[in-house]
Design a protein around this motif. Structure first.
Motif, mmCIF file in Angstrom:
data_model
loop_
_atom_site.group_PDB
_atom_site.id
_atom_site.type_symbol
_atom_site.label_atom_id
_atom_site.label_comp_id
_atom_site.label_asym_id
_atom_site.label_seq_id
_atom_site.Cartn_x
_atom_site.Cartn_y
_atom_site.Cartn_z
ATOM 1 N N ILE A 1 0.391 -8.247 -3.774
ATOM 2 C CA ILE A 1 -0.568 -7.316 -4.364
ATOM 3 C C ILE A 1 -0.153 -5.919 -3.936
ATOM 4 O O ILE A 1 0.124 -5.681 -2.757
ATOM 5 C CB ILE A 1 -2.002 -7.606 -3.881
ATOM 6 N N SER A 2 -0.088 -5.006 -4.896
ATOM 7 C CA SER A 2 0.257 -3.613 -4.605
ATOM 8 C C SER A 2 -0.976 -2.750 -4.807
ATOM 9 O O SER A 2 -1.643 -2.848 -5.847
ATOM 10 C CB SER A 2 1.350 -3.119 -5.552
ATOM 11 N N VAL A 3 -1.273 -1.924 -3.820
ATOM 12 C CA VAL A 3 -2.336 -0.940 -3.956
ATOM 13 C C VAL A 3 -1.651 0.422 -3.964
ATOM 14 O O VAL A 3 -0.953 0.785 -3.010
ATOM 15 C CB VAL A 3 -3.364 -1.031 -2.812
ATOM 16 N N LEU A 4 -1.838 1.153 -5.052
ATOM 17 C CA LEU A 4 -1.166 2.431 -5.240
ATOM 18 C C LEU A 4 -2.202 3.543 -5.376
ATOM 19 O O LEU A 4 -3.037 3.508 -6.286
ATOM 20 C CB LEU A 4 -0.283 2.362 -6.485
ATOM 21 N N ILE A 5 -2.142 4.496 -4.460
ATOM 22 C CA ILE A 5 -3.049 5.640 -4.485
ATOM 23 C C ILE A 5 -2.360 6.717 -5.325
ATOM 24 O O ILE A 5 -1.239 7.138 -4.997
ATOM 25 C CB ILE A 5 -3.335 6.176 -3.064
ATOM 26 N N VAL A 6 -3.021 7.137 -6.399
ATOM 27 C CA VAL A 6 -2.404 8.071 -7.344
ATOM 28 C C VAL A 6 -3.306 9.285 -7.573
ATOM 29 O O VAL A 6 -4.459 9.316 -7.153
ATOM 30 C CB VAL A 6 -2.085 7.368 -8.689
ATOM 31 N N MET B 1 0.862 -1.172 0.000
ATOM 32 C CA MET B 1 0.000 0.000 0.000
ATOM 33 C C MET B 1 0.903 1.229 0.000
ATOM 34 O O MET B 1 1.716 1.391 0.912
ATOM 35 C CB MET B 1 -0.870 -0.028 1.253
ATOM 36 N N ARG B 2 0.753 2.039 -1.039
ATOM 37 C CA ARG B 2 1.552 3.271 -1.117
ATOM 38 C C ARG B 2 0.703 4.418 -1.605
ATOM 39 O O ARG B 2 -0.112 4.261 -2.511
ATOM 40 C CB ARG B 2 2.725 3.070 -2.076
ATOM 41 N N ASN B 3 0.906 5.566 -0.993
ATOM 42 C CA ASN B 3 0.233 6.788 -1.400
ATOM 43 C C ASN B 3 1.217 7.590 -2.252
ATOM 44 O O ASN B 3 2.172 8.147 -1.728
ATOM 45 C CB ASN B 3 -0.202 7.590 -0.170
ATOM 46 N N LEU B 4 0.986 7.618 -3.559
ATOM 47 C CA LEU B 4 1.901 8.287 -4.483
ATOM 48 C C LEU B 4 1.404 9.667 -4.906
ATOM 49 O O LEU B 4 1.993 10.279 -5.789
ATOM 50 C CB LEU B 4 2.113 7.409 -5.729
ATOM 51 N N GLN B 5 0.350 10.164 -4.276
ATOM 52 C CA GLN B 5 -0.183 11.491 -4.600
ATOM 53 C C GLN B 5 -0.082 12.375 -3.364
ATOM 54 O O GLN B 5 0.075 11.884 -2.255
ATOM 55 C CB GLN B 5 -1.618 11.402 -5.109
ATOM 56 N N ARG B 6 -0.156 13.698 -3.582
ATOM 57 C CA ARG B 6 0.014 14.635 -2.466
ATOM 58 C C ARG B 6 -1.190 15.527 -2.210
ATOM 59 O O ARG B 6 -1.171 16.311 -1.278
ATOM 60 C CB ARG B 6 1.223 15.528 -2.737
ATOM 61 N N LYS B 7 -2.233 15.415 -3.016
ATOM 62 C CA LYS B 7 -3.359 16.338 -2.883
ATOM 63 C C LYS B 7 -4.263 16.030 -1.699
ATOM 64 O O LYS B 7 -4.830 16.937 -1.103
ATOM 65 C CB LYS B 7 -4.176 16.373 -4.170
ATOM 66 N N LEU B 8 -4.422 14.753 -1.377
ATOM 67 C CA LEU B 8 -5.349 14.371 -0.307
ATOM 68 C C LEU B 8 -4.642 13.502 0.727
ATOM 69 O O LEU B 8 -3.928 12.574 0.361
ATOM 70 C CB LEU B 8 -6.527 13.582 -0.880
ATOM 71 N N PRO B 9 -4.883 13.772 2.003
ATOM 72 C CA PRO B 9 -4.309 12.885 3.021
ATOM 73 C C PRO B 9 -5.037 11.540 3.026
ATOM 74 O O PRO B 9 -6.260 11.486 2.943
ATOM 75 C CB PRO B 9 -4.544 13.642 4.335
ATOM 76 N N VAL B 10 -4.265 10.471 3.077
ATOM 77 C CA VAL B 10 -4.817 9.116 3.106
ATOM 78 C C VAL B 10 -4.133 8.367 4.248
ATOM 79 O O VAL B 10 -2.908 8.369 4.346
ATOM 80 C CB VAL B 10 -4.571 8.377 1.764
ATOM 81 N N ASP B 11 -4.947 7.750 5.097
ATOM 82 C CA ASP B 11 -4.409 6.941 6.195
ATOM 83 C C ASP B 11 -4.025 5.577 5.627
ATOM 84 O O ASP B 11 -4.827 4.644 5.600
ATOM 85 C CB ASP B 11 -5.453 6.799 7.306
ATOM 86 N N VAL B 12 -2.786 5.493 5.171
ATOM 87 C CA VAL B 12 -2.299 4.294 4.486
ATOM 88 C C VAL B 12 -2.272 3.090 5.430
ATOM 89 O O VAL B 12 -2.583 1.966 5.028
ATOM 90 C CB VAL B 12 -0.908 4.548 3.866
ATOM 91 N N VAL B 13 -1.924 3.315 6.680
ATOM 92 C CA VAL B 13 -1.859 2.215 7.646
ATOM 93 C C VAL B 13 -3.241 1.595 7.837
ATOM 94 O O VAL B 13 -3.410 0.379 7.790
ATOM 95 C CB VAL B 13 -1.266 2.697 8.989
#
Length: 139
Positions: free
Chosen positions: A43-48, A1-13
């Motif tokens: 499995i990779s989940v990528l927030i973009v 799980m990775r957050n690759l964007q900067r516009k919105l805060p995402v609780d990755v944990v």
């Protein structure tokens, strides 16, 4: 799980913890044939961003503009945070719930579900709803 964007805060944990529980439930969904989900080592989940999603959408699906989630059969699930926020507002959900929905949606694609026609989309939505509800009760 990775957050690759900067516009919105995402609780990755939190989202990763949800994804692990959802994965266990998705693996239990009966399917007639072997699926990619059973065979993947990771499995990779990528927030973009919408921009990145639009690029992927154009490159791999030949469609313009961003979409909510794109799943690749080798185990990558791309989720657009900005589209999730817009859809959350549109459907009266929190951003967290919308992101969780997309995680389950991507996992179900890896499990062999598709939403290309109305009948299969309804079936997939039903399974998604049950998994979301079950994981919520597990907390």
């Amino acid at each position: 799980m990775r957050n690759l964007q900067r516009k919105l805060p995402v609780d990755v944990v939190d989202l990763e913890e949800f994804a692990r529980k959802a994965l266990e439930l998705c693996l239990r969904v009966p399917r007639k044939k072997k699926t990619d989900l059973l065979q993947l080592p990771e499995i990779s989940v990528l927030i973009v961003s919408d921009r990145r999603m639009a690029s992927l959408h154009r490159q791999f699906m030949n469609e313009s503009g961003p979409t909510d989630v794109i799943t690749f059969q080798h185990g990558e699930i791309f989720i657009s945070a900005e589209t999730a926020r817009r859809n959350a507002r549109r459907f009266g959900n929190s951003l967290e719930r919308e992101l969780r929905l997309y995680v389950v949606h991507g996992l179900l694609h890896l499990k062999g579900f598709d939403d290309r026609n109305e009948r299969s989309a309804r079936k997939m939505q039903g399974v998604q709803g049950r998994i979301l509800a079950k994981v919520s009760r597990l907390k």
